[in-house]
Design a protein around this motif. Structure first.
Motif, mmCIF file in Angstrom:
data_model
loop_
_atom_site.group_PDB
_atom_site.id
_atom_site.type_symbol
_atom_site.label_atom_id
_atom_site.label_comp_id
_atom_site.label_asym_id
_atom_site.label_seq_id
_atom_site.Cartn_x
_atom_site.Cartn_y
_atom_site.Cartn_z
ATOM 1 N N MET A 1 -22.313 2.506 -43.533
ATOM 2 C CA MET A 1 -23.294 3.566 -43.737
ATOM 3 C C MET A 1 -22.673 4.903 -43.346
ATOM 4 O O MET A 1 -22.287 5.091 -42.187
ATOM 5 N N ASP A 2 -22.595 5.792 -44.292
ATOM 6 C CA ASP A 2 -21.957 7.091 -44.053
ATOM 7 C C ASP A 2 -23.031 8.133 -43.763
ATOM 8 O O ASP A 2 -23.597 8.742 -44.664
ATOM 9 N N ILE A 3 -23.310 8.335 -42.465
ATOM 10 C CA ILE A 3 -24.336 9.279 -42.032
ATOM 11 C C ILE A 3 -23.695 10.628 -41.783
ATOM 12 O O ILE A 3 -22.639 10.720 -41.148
ATOM 13 N N THR A 4 -24.340 11.690 -42.266
ATOM 14 C CA THR A 4 -23.759 13.019 -42.118
ATOM 15 C C THR A 4 -24.419 13.837 -41.014
ATOM 16 O O THR A 4 -23.737 14.386 -40.146
ATOM 17 N N ALA A 90 -29.485 4.872 -51.273
ATOM 18 C CA ALA A 90 -29.853 3.520 -51.699
ATOM 19 C C ALA A 90 -29.003 2.475 -50.980
ATOM 20 O O ALA A 90 -29.512 1.451 -50.518
ATOM 21 N N ALA A 91 -27.714 2.727 -50.887
ATOM 22 C CA ALA A 91 -26.826 1.795 -50.193
ATOM 23 C C ALA A 91 -27.155 1.745 -48.708
ATOM 24 O O ALA A 91 -27.142 0.666 -48.084
ATOM 25 N N ALA A 92 -27.455 2.906 -48.103
ATOM 26 C CA ALA A 92 -27.796 2.957 -46.684
ATOM 27 C C ALA A 92 -29.077 2.179 -46.415
ATOM 28 O O ALA A 92 -29.195 1.472 -45.409
ATOM 29 N N TYR A 93 -30.041 2.309 -47.314
ATOM 30 C CA TYR A 93 -31.307 1.572 -47.189
ATOM 31 C C TYR A 93 -31.049 0.063 -47.218
ATOM 32 O O TYR A 93 -31.542 -0.685 -46.369
ATOM 33 N N ALA A 94 -30.283 -0.393 -48.205
ATOM 34 C CA ALA A 94 -29.985 -1.823 -48.333
ATOM 35 C C ALA A 94 -29.238 -2.335 -47.112
ATOM 36 O O ALA A 94 -29.535 -3.434 -46.593
ATOM 37 N N GLU A 95 -28.301 -1.561 -46.615
ATOM 38 C CA GLU A 95 -27.524 -1.951 -45.449
ATOM 39 C C GLU A 95 -28.403 -2.025 -44.202
ATOM 40 O O GLU A 95 -28.290 -2.965 -43.407
ATOM 41 N N VAL A 187 -28.040 -1.422 -36.739
ATOM 42 C CA VAL A 187 -28.610 -1.016 -38.025
ATOM 43 C C VAL A 187 -27.929 0.229 -38.592
ATOM 44 O O VAL A 187 -27.650 0.307 -39.793
ATOM 45 N N PHE A 188 -27.637 1.224 -37.732
ATOM 46 C CA PHE A 188 -27.115 2.499 -38.212
ATOM 47 C C PHE A 188 -25.669 2.771 -37.815
ATOM 48 O O PHE A 188 -25.113 3.803 -38.193
ATOM 49 N N GLY A 189 -25.071 1.866 -37.037
ATOM 50 C CA GLY A 189 -23.684 2.068 -36.636
ATOM 51 C C GLY A 189 -23.501 3.131 -35.572
ATOM 52 O O GLY A 189 -22.395 3.660 -35.405
ATOM 53 N N PHE A 190 -24.576 3.452 -34.824
ATOM 54 C CA PHE A 190 -24.468 4.435 -33.752
ATOM 55 C C PHE A 190 -23.667 3.855 -32.584
ATOM 56 O O PHE A 190 -23.500 2.657 -32.467
ATOM 57 N N SER A 191 -23.198 4.743 -31.719
ATOM 58 C CA SER A 191 -22.533 4.339 -30.480
ATOM 59 C C SER A 191 -23.240 4.992 -29.305
ATOM 60 O O SER A 191 -23.762 6.111 -29.417
ATOM 61 N N MET A 192 -23.255 4.308 -28.158
ATOM 62 C CA MET A 192 -23.800 4.910 -26.950
ATOM 63 C C MET A 192 -22.730 5.817 -26.343
ATOM 64 O O MET A 192 -21.629 5.364 -26.040
ATOM 65 N N ILE A 193 -23.041 7.101 -26.175
ATOM 66 C CA ILE A 193 -22.041 8.063 -25.718
ATOM 67 C C ILE A 193 -22.301 8.564 -24.306
ATOM 68 O O ILE A 193 -21.457 9.253 -23.722
ATOM 69 N N PHE A 194 -23.462 8.224 -23.723
ATOM 70 C CA PHE A 194 -23.800 8.776 -22.412
ATOM 71 C C PHE A 194 -24.947 7.956 -21.824
ATOM 72 O O PHE A 194 -25.812 7.478 -22.550
ATOM 73 N N GLN A 195 -24.944 7.789 -20.510
ATOM 74 C CA GLN A 195 -26.067 7.140 -19.851
ATOM 75 C C GLN A 195 -26.158 7.614 -18.411
ATOM 76 O O GLN A 195 -25.156 7.984 -17.800
ATOM 77 N N GLU A 196 -27.356 7.629 -17.876
ATOM 78 C CA GLU A 196 -27.543 7.979 -16.476
ATOM 79 C C GLU A 196 -28.918 7.545 -16.000
ATOM 80 O O GLU A 196 -29.838 7.346 -16.796
ATOM 81 N N TYR A 197 -29.024 7.396 -14.697
ATOM 82 C CA TYR A 197 -30.307 7.135 -14.047
ATOM 83 C C TYR A 197 -30.775 8.451 -13.450
ATOM 84 O O TYR A 197 -30.046 9.100 -12.702
ATOM 85 N N SER A 212 -24.531 9.029 -34.080
ATOM 86 C CA SER A 212 -23.865 8.564 -35.293
ATOM 87 C C SER A 212 -22.367 8.836 -35.204
ATOM 88 O O SER A 212 -21.939 9.724 -34.460
ATOM 89 N N PRO A 213 -21.534 8.085 -35.950
ATOM 90 C CA PRO A 213 -20.084 8.312 -35.906
ATOM 91 C C PRO A 213 -19.693 9.745 -36.248
ATOM 92 O O PRO A 213 -18.712 10.267 -35.721
ATOM 93 N N SER A 214 -20.466 10.410 -37.102
ATOM 94 C CA SER A 214 -20.162 11.784 -37.476
ATOM 95 C C SER A 214 -20.515 12.773 -36.385
ATOM 96 O O SER A 214 -20.076 13.933 -36.415
ATOM 97 N N GLY A 215 -21.329 12.347 -35.427
ATOM 98 C CA GLY A 215 -21.822 13.246 -34.399
ATOM 99 C C GLY A 215 -23.003 14.080 -34.867
ATOM 100 O O GLY A 215 -23.527 14.897 -34.110
#
Length: 366
Positions: A1-4, A90-95, A187-197, A212-215
């Motif tokens: 999925m190519d998210i912009t 359409a491809a992103a929806y199917a994926e 589902v969207f190919g996101f990554s966790m980039i930060f966490q804190e309590y 998203s990978p694109s930021g």
């Protein structure tokens, strides 16, 4: 999925025209288009606002059965759709559906003349959905044939203060944070980039940021620590009746000028105690924006490995005190520092505490 990027946000509101007037008068947005039954938007009235690369769609249902009306009846005015730009909707929806997202609306194409925009919708969190949007960025038509836009493109203004949607902050019920992070990763190919309590007095909350990978799309996900004293996240979940977008952060390139200007237009901002600035030099050293400019405006500053960031919350104008806006100015920073978020939520807690005290006083008087 190519998210912009974050293509737009859509708020469901009781009166789209009134909400548009407020955002235009206070935040400098301009009307970029309108739609309703006469343009093919059955049962609703929508107003499209814009400023630089930000697009905000305000929608009101014209009957009780419309999904915007149902949303407002349960949650009040708020963000119902976070639209994600992609190269192939359409491809992103199917994926996304194949990876476990619930389908909401299958792909369709909005056309008018030579303009065409493909969009589809899948589940997100709570009652918030994601609209997957494929468009030609050089085409000024937002949803051709559905949102009527001026014949001549609305020009940019040199005094535009807001530039992009930086991130959306999401409140989740306790126990849903990790599953929601996993959902966006799968589902969207996101990554966790930060966490804190985060600790604010006797309150506690856990925050994780997915991107998203694109930021171009960033979600700050927050859940309360129910072993601690109940606080603002618990208030949001109760007053909003479930998970939802607590605030949208708009980026600016001159936060001091933006806060001063928006304040003059009637936007109220959370207050920051003077002690915060007394300790700032020892914590961060020299700041790009002088402390003398930050202190009277209540702007917070922090840093990550790449640079500094400046943030401030606007006070909520929502009757339920749930949704509000944030301004953020990134000087190289890509994520979030370790001190601003607790300070931001401490400021918001002071605002809500004042509202509770006023409500209690008024109730006692009656």
């Amino acid at each position: 999925m190519d998210i912009t990027d974050t293509d737009h946000i859509e708020l469901y509101v009781g009166d789209a025209h009134v909400a548009a007037e407020q955002l235009c008068a206070q935040y400098g947005f301009r009307v970029f288009g309108q739609g309703g039954p006469e343009t093919g938007l059955t049962g609703q009235r929508s107003v499209l606002l814009g400023q630089r690369d930000i697009r905000v769609l305000l929608t009101s249902g014209l009957s009780g059965g419309h999904r915007a009306s149902r949303y407002v009846a349960q949650h009040g005015d708020g963000v119902a759709i976070v639209a994600i730009g992609c190269t192939d909707a359409a491809a992103a929806y199917a994926e996304a559906v194949a990876a476990g997202a619930t389908p909401v609306s299958p792909p369709r194409t909005a056309t008018h003349g030579d303009s065409a925009v493909v969009f589809a919708e899948v589940s997100g969190f709570g009652d918030v959905t994601h609209r997957l949007v494929q468009r030609d960025r050089t085409d000024p038509n937002f949803l051709p044939g559905l949102i009527a836009t001026p014949a001549d493109p609305v020009p940019e203004h040199e005094d535009d203060l807001l530039h992009e949607i930086d991130h959306a902050a999401v409140c989740l019920p306790a126990g849903e944070l990790d599953t929601t992070v996993a959902y966006y990763e799968r589902v969207f190919g996101f990554s966790m980039i930060f966490q804190e309590y985060i600790e604010v007095g006797e309150q506690g909350m856990q925050s994780k940021v997915v991107q998203s990978p694109s930021g171009g799309v960033t979600l700050t996900l927050i859940q309360p620590d129910i072993s601690r004293q109940a606080g603002q996240i618990d208030d949001f979940l109760a007053w909003h009746e479930g998970a939802g977008v607590q605030h949208i952060a708009f980026s600016t390139h001159d936060i001091a000028a933006a806060v001063r200007t928006l304040g003059e237009r009637g936007v109220g901002f959370a207050q920051t105690p003077g002690s915060y600035y007394d300790m700032l030099a020892g914590r961060l050293g020299e700041t790009d924006v002088p402390v003398a400019d930050l202190r009277p405006l209540g702007i917070l500053v922090d840093r990550d490995h790449w640079g500094q960031m400046y943030q401030i919350f606007a006070k909520s104008t929502h009757i339920r005190r749930t949704y509000f806006n944030e301004l953020i100015d990134r000087h190289g920073a890509r994520t979030f520092g370790l001190s601003n978020i607790p300070a931001l939520y401490a400021a918001k807690e002071r605002e809500l505490a004042a509202v509770r005290d006023t409500t209690l006083s008024e109730g006692t008087a009656l």
